[in-house]
Design an enzyme around this catalytic site. Structure first.
Site, PDB file in Angstrom:
ATOM      1  N   GLU A 218       0.854  -1.245   0.140  1.00  0.00           N
ATOM      2  CA  GLU A 218      -0.048  -0.144  -0.231  1.00  0.00           C
ATOM      3  C   GLU A 218       0.855   1.273  -0.128  1.00  0.00           C
ATOM      4  O   GLU A 218       1.443   1.664   1.043  1.00  0.00           O
ATOM      5  CB  GLU A 218      -0.846   0.115   1.182  1.00  0.00           C
ATOM      6  CG  GLU A 218      -1.905  -1.301   1.356  1.00  0.00           C
ATOM      7  CD  GLU A 218      -3.185  -1.053   0.147  1.00  0.00           C
ATOM      8  OE1 GLU A 218      -3.309   0.194  -0.123  1.00  0.00           O
ATOM      9  OE2 GLU A 218      -3.758  -2.029   0.008  1.00  0.00           O
ATOM     10  N   CYS A 252      -2.318   9.511   2.659  1.00  0.00           N
ATOM     11  CA  CYS A 252      -1.684   8.933   1.368  1.00  0.00           C
ATOM     12  C   CYS A 252      -2.676   9.216   0.221  1.00  0.00           C
ATOM     13  O   CYS A 252      -2.325   9.363  -1.096  1.00  0.00           O
ATOM     14  CB  CYS A 252      -1.592   7.300   1.549  1.00  0.00           C
ATOM     15  SG  CYS A 252      -3.055   6.681   1.967  1.00  0.00           S
TER      16      CYS A 252
HETATM   17  P1  NAD Z   1       8.239   4.776   5.035  1.00  0.00           P
HETATM   18  O1  NAD Z   1       8.326   4.025   3.657  1.00  0.00           O
HETATM   19  O2  NAD Z   1       9.386   5.761   5.281  1.00  0.00           O
HETATM   20  O3  NAD Z   1       8.083   3.909   6.264  1.00  0.00           O
HETATM   21  C1  NAD Z   1       7.103   2.908   6.330  1.00  0.00           C
HETATM   22  C2  NAD Z   1       7.744   1.795   7.311  1.00  0.00           C
HETATM   23  O4  NAD Z   1       8.948   1.354   6.714  1.00  0.00           O
HETATM   24  C3  NAD Z   1       8.127   2.227   8.800  1.00  0.00           C
HETATM   25  O5  NAD Z   1       7.533   1.242   9.625  1.00  0.00           O
HETATM   26  C4  NAD Z   1       9.488   2.181   8.877  1.00  0.00           C
HETATM   27  O6  NAD Z   1      10.110   2.052   9.957  1.00  0.00           O
HETATM   28  C5  NAD Z   1      10.012   1.076   7.925  1.00  0.00           C
HETATM   29  N1  NAD Z   1      11.093   1.755   6.844  1.00  0.00           N
HETATM   30  C6  NAD Z   1      11.537   3.091   6.525  1.00  0.00           C
HETATM   31  N2  NAD Z   1      12.890   3.022   5.771  1.00  0.00           N
HETATM   32  C7  NAD Z   1      13.163   1.534   5.852  1.00  0.00           C
HETATM   33  C8  NAD Z   1      14.294   1.104   5.199  1.00  0.00           C
HETATM   34  N3  NAD Z   1      15.196   1.430   4.723  1.00  0.00           N
HETATM   35  N4  NAD Z   1      14.159  -0.379   5.217  1.00  0.00           N
HETATM   36  C9  NAD Z   1      13.246  -1.123   5.936  1.00  0.00           C
HETATM   37  N5  NAD Z   1      12.288  -0.590   6.452  1.00  0.00           N
HETATM   38  C10 NAD Z   1      12.159   0.919   6.613  1.00  0.00           C
HETATM   39  O7  NAD Z   1       6.916   5.573   4.702  1.00  0.00           O
HETATM   40  P2  NAD Z   1       6.279   6.847   6.130  1.00  0.00           P
HETATM   41  O8  NAD Z   1       7.198   7.967   5.712  1.00  0.00           O
HETATM   42  O9  NAD Z   1       6.145   6.066   7.202  1.00  0.00           O
HETATM   43  O10 NAD Z   1       4.862   7.051   5.420  1.00  0.00           O
HETATM   44  C11 NAD Z   1       4.666   8.046   4.413  1.00  0.00           C
HETATM   45  C12 NAD Z   1       4.561   7.174   3.112  1.00  0.00           C
HETATM   46  O11 NAD Z   1       3.481   6.164   3.245  1.00  0.00           O
HETATM   47  C13 NAD Z   1       3.836   8.117   1.871  1.00  0.00           C
HETATM   48  O12 NAD Z   1       4.337   7.962   0.594  1.00  0.00           O
HETATM   49  C14 NAD Z   1       2.363   7.798   1.914  1.00  0.00           C
HETATM   50  O13 NAD Z   1       1.702   7.854   0.614  1.00  0.00           O
HETATM   51  C15 NAD Z   1       2.134   6.310   2.330  1.00  0.00           C
HETATM   52  N6  NAD Z   1       1.281   5.644   2.714  1.00  0.00           N
HETATM   53  C16 NAD Z   1       0.411   5.045   1.934  1.00  0.00           C
HETATM   54  C17 NAD Z   1      -0.868   4.470   2.433  1.00  0.00           C
HETATM   55  C18 NAD Z   1      -1.736   3.501   1.538  1.00  0.00           C
HETATM   56  O14 NAD Z   1      -2.585   2.954   2.195  1.00  0.00           O
HETATM   57  N7  NAD Z   1      -1.520   3.468   0.490  1.00  0.00           N
HETATM   58  C19 NAD Z   1      -1.201   4.856   3.719  1.00  0.00           C
HETATM   59  C20 NAD Z   1      -0.490   5.825   4.513  1.00  0.00           C
HETATM   60  C21 NAD Z   1       0.753   6.010   3.953  1.00  0.00           C
END
Ligand code: NAD
Length: 464
Positions: A218, A252
């Site tokens: 997602e 998102c």
């Molecule tokens: P992110 O991808 O930075 O982090 C998401 C998760 O991944 C966190 O739990 C984090 O600890 C982990 N993570 C971060 N970097 C990592 C790495 N290098 N290796 C492994 N794990 C890692 O996302 P965010 O900043 O927390 O959230 C914002 C993003 O999420 C936006 O792009 C938004 O559009 C998207 N989002 C999508 C939905 C959906 O339903 N489609 C919902 C909410 C947010």
């Protein structure tokens, strides 16, 4: 300030091993167990409502009503819906059998994958962690939850309310950041459900590919919002401001940028100014119900966008509270970051258009969006847009609301994600649909075996 500690590789391995052993016992499979666990989760959310709300206030300055509607209430509704329908979803489904298989019956069984991993982001840190869990429980899986380290208060409350009522061999919260997630992604999970950014989605998919683990992604991206000249502009502005400014744009599926028809541009702008005052007063930054930007890094990222266009309304910010005023801006260029990166904040670029084809050409030249919103009274424009642009989901004459009905599967397409969930889709996301053909022993068609007399001729009669 609450601190999030990383788990060691050893701790991660121990948790996964424990859950693998527990899943093997078959304890999670019965309908009674699944329903009981959903009830437990529901009770636990209700009991801790105040603490959850407080954590969301500390992490994101979410107002109580925003926290209820988009996180707590959303989950309670999803649990209620799941419990109401689980019986039907779990039943084996009979399907027709081809004439070539005369005498046999066919059906499918939804079976749990096994041990699932659910990784959540920070913007709806409670809801996005537990909404997939509802699907995982309903489908009979065990789960390890990995909340975002950027919302530490919510991460803490998730860990405490889950560990209070669920054994870690069934559901465990492993708090941590990149290290913990990296260790988790090395484990032999049976399913991975990831919500977050596109770059991390690619890391997750790569890790899953090594073991061919099925996944749901997602993700995010830039969701366009089109205001056609036939639109009810007053209503459109209200609904766009609602969708863009809830959680200060850190959603998102928030409208990322606007394409406004030149004949209604002026009216849109005048209405926008009025609605912002109506919703948040003359100084939204000082409004205690207006959410803040999650941290300094994101605050600084967003403020650079303010210099990438002509500000029509808003533009003020406050470094101490990490708040940015709702801002309408005309971008300088379609290739500057404000028009290429996901904004994820209360800044709304506005572009004027004359022909809908210009908009279609622009949107289809970019990665497929997670959401698309179209404000119009014209059925032909509606048809043209929905039939020519590929996007995850969206609304005609509204924003965000498609996410709030359990009857619509929610998810992206292409760069905005893989797979869907919510309602019945969540159940199927966490289930493998196993196909079974049950053959009769009463008779047997000899002609399918090698060297059968006239075998090929008979087969040709049946298979044409
Ligand atoms: P992110 O991808 O930075 O982090 C998401 C998760 O991944 C966190 O739990 C984090 O600890 C982990 N993570 C971060 N970097 C990592 C790495 N290098 N290796 C492994 N794990 C890692 O996302 P965010 O900043 O927390 O959230 C914002 C993003 O999420 C936006 O792009 C938004 O559009 C998207 N989002 C999508 C939905 C959906 O339903 N489609 C919902 C909410 C947010």
């Amino acid at each position: 300030m609450v601190e999030i500690k990383e788990h060691s590789l050893n701790s991660v391995e121990k948790h996964v091993h424990m859950q693998k052993q527990y899943f093997k016992t078959g304890a999670t499979r019965s309908k009674e167990f699944r329903v009981k666990m959903l009830e437990t989760l529901e009770k636990q959310i209700k009991k801790n409502e105040e603490e959850i709300s407080r954590a969301l206030k500390l992490d994101l300055n979410k107002s109580e009503s925003e926290a209820y509607v988009t996180e707590i209430g959303f989950l309670l509704e999803e649990i209620r819906f799941t419990m109401k329908h689980i019986n039907r979803w779990m039943k084996p489904k009979k399907v027709k059998t081809a004439i070539t298989h005369i005498g046999s019956k066919s059906y499918t069984i939804a079976e749990p994958y096994g041990v699932s991993l659910i990784i959540a982001p920070w913007n709806y840190p409670f809801q996005l962690q537990l909404a997939p869990l509802i699907g995982a429980i309903a489908a009979g899986n065990t789960a390890i939850l990995k909340p975002s380290e950027l919302t530490p208060n919510t991460s803490n409350i998730l860990a405490s309310i889950i560990s209070e009522v669920f054994d870690p061999e069934y559901i465990a919260v492993l708090e941590g950041g990149i290290d913990t997630t990296t260790y988790l992604l090395e484990q032999p999970f049976d399913y991975i459900f990831f919500t977050g950014s596109v770059p991390v989605g690619k890391i997750v998919m790569k890790a899953a590919a090594k073991r061919l683990i099925p996944i749901t992604l997602e993700l995010g991206g830039k969701s366009p919002c089109i205001i056609d000249e036939t639109a009810n502009v007053e209503l459109a502005v209200k609904r766009i401001a609602f969708g863009k400014l809830i959680n200060a744009g850190q959603t998102c599926i928030a409208p990322d940028y606007l394409y406004v028809h030149k004949n209604v541009k002026e009216k849109f702008y005048m209405e926008f100014k009025k609605v912002i005052v109506e919703f948040y007063g003359e100084n939204p930054i000082a409004n205690e119900h207006f959410a803040k930007i999650v941290n300094e890094r994101h605050f600084n990222r967003l403020t650079t966008y303010l210099s990438q266009g002509e500000i029509l309304h808003g533009g003020r910010m406050d470094e101490t509270s990490h708040k940015i005023e709702p801002t309408l801006i005309v971008p300088n260029s379609m290739t500057s970051e404000i028009m290429t990166e996901e904004i994820f904040g209360p800044i709304l670029p506005m572009i004027e258009y004359e022909e809908i084809q210009e908009v279609i050409d622009f949107v289809t030249s970019r990665p497929k969006p997670l959401a698309l919103y179209l404000f119009t009274k014209s059925e032909s424009i509606e048809k043209q847009v929905t039939e020519t642009i590929s996007f995850g989901g969206g609304c005609i004459n509204d924003t965000l609301m498609h996410i709030a009905t359990p009857y619509l599967p929610f998810g992206g397409v292409g760069e905005s994600g893989i797979g869907t969930y919510h309602g019945e889709s969540s159940f199927h996301a966490f289930s493998h649909n196993k196909s079974i053909l049950k053959q009769t022993n009463l008779f047997d068609f000899r002609f399918r075996y090698p060297h059968a007399e006239n075998g090929l001729a008979k087969l040709k009669k049946l298979m044409k």
